[in-house]
Design an enzyme around this catalytic site. Structure first.
Site, PDB file in Angstrom:
ATOM      1  N   ASP A   1      -9.076  -5.792  -5.511  1.00 18.00           N
ATOM      2  CA  ASP A   1      -8.685  -4.631  -4.703  1.00 18.00           C
ATOM      3  C   ASP A   1      -9.354  -3.371  -5.265  1.00 18.00           C
ATOM      4  OD1 ASP A   1      -7.421  -2.633  -3.252  1.00 18.00           O
ATOM      5  OD2 ASP A   1      -5.404  -3.464  -3.521  1.00 18.00           O
TER       6      ASP A   1
ATOM      7  N   HIS B   1      -7.504  -5.694  -0.735  1.00 17.11           N
ATOM      8  CA  HIS B   1      -6.278  -4.937  -0.493  1.00 17.11           C
ATOM      9  C   HIS B   1      -5.273  -5.703   0.386  1.00 17.11           C
ATOM     10  CE1 HIS B   1      -4.094  -1.216  -0.932  1.00 17.11           C
ATOM     11  NE2 HIS B   1      -4.025  -1.017   0.364  1.00 17.11           N
TER      12      HIS B   1
ATOM     13  N   SER C   1       0.846  -1.192   0.000  1.00 21.61           N
ATOM     14  CA  SER C   1       0.000   0.000   0.000  1.00 21.61           C
ATOM     15  C   SER C   1       0.885   1.246   0.000  1.00 21.61           C
ATOM     16  CB  SER C   1      -0.959  -0.056   1.190  1.00 21.61           C
ATOM     17  OG  SER C   1      -2.039   0.824   1.025  1.00 21.61           O
TER      18      SER C   1
END
Length: 263
Positions: A214, A242, A98
């Site tokens: 995601d 995610h 991320s």
């Protein structure tokens, strides 16, 4: 070497809490936006057979200081280097997910001699070329009701099927103790990331991982990153969202371990 809970100076002297566990070749694990090292609590042990794992709480999170300045992905990358310097680590593998993947991009771009192998998970190149989350996701995360935001985050992180058998608690939903200015700083850092023009300068062998479903950072960013980073490998996990590194942990950790071993 195994130690945890000490603090070291970041690039500008900000004190950062470091967690340094296990032995072997160093592996830096970088969490997502507004999260501290607990993001990696489950998966980090998967690498201790071969690696010494190094995490730190980003400025503004966990037990690190929360200054007014220093909140950008290039500056977070300089904090990574400051932590390695403080630990006497000349070279490491780097695995960022991320926002941590955005930070890892700058570590590899600006300090190629410090990165042996690079893993980028559920991340994007940023800037106008990146594939952004849709407006409904932004609205869900922008709600004033913190409980509603947490509910939205859980749905974005994990598929319904996985949540049914893994009811939590989840460690990927942000650090609730963050000061408002630090939370805003993290949001700006992630939103303003743009490494598109710099990515071709990455020299470390690179593996790009993502969950197919995601919506936080759409999987369409995988081919974009791969088109910019020389000889990058990719893998997309069907059905994962995610937090693929938890939902698909056995497969994901095995893929990363094999890649770091040079396979």
């Amino acid at each position: 070497m195994s130690q945890s809970g000490h603090r070291v100076p970041g690039f500008d002297g900000t004190l950062l809490a470091v967690q340094d566990l296990g032995s072997g070749f160093p592996l830096v694990l970088l969490p997502g936006q507004a999260n501290n090292h607990h993001w990696w609590d489950d998966a980090r042990a998967d690498f201790h057979a071969t690696h010494r794992t190094i995490t730190f709480d980003y400025r503004g999170t966990g037990d690190s200081d929360a200054p007014e300045a220093g909140y950008s992905t290039p500056e977070f990358a300089e904090d990574v280097i400051a932590v390695l310097d403080a630990l006497g680590v000349e070279r490491a593998d780097v695995y960022g997910t991320s926002m941590g993947g955005r930070v890892a991009q700058w570590v590899a771009v600006h300090h190629p001699d410090r990165v042996r192998r690079l893993v980028l998970g559920c991340t994007s190149p940023g800037g106008p070329e990146a594939l952004e989350r849709d407006a409904s996701v932004r609205r869900a995360l922008g709600q004033a009701d913190r409980r509603a935001v947490v509910k939205a985050l859980v749905d974005l992180m994990y598929s319904p099927g996985w949540r049914a058998s893994h009811p939590g608690p989840y460690r990927t939903l942000g650090d609730p103790a963050m000061a408002p200015h630090a939370r805003r700083g993290h949001l700006r850092a992630s939103d303003r990331h743009d490494a598109w023009d710099a990515l071709p300068r990455i020299t470390a062998p690179t593996l790009i991982l993502h969950g197919a479903d995601d919506r936080m950072t759409p999987a369409g960013n995988v081919p974009l990153l791969a088109s910019r980073i020389p000889d990058a490998r990719t893998h997309v996990f069907p059905g994962a969202r995610h937090a693929y590194f938890e939902e698909c942990r056995p497969q994901a950790s095995a893929l990363v371990a094999a890649f770091l071993a040079g396979e």
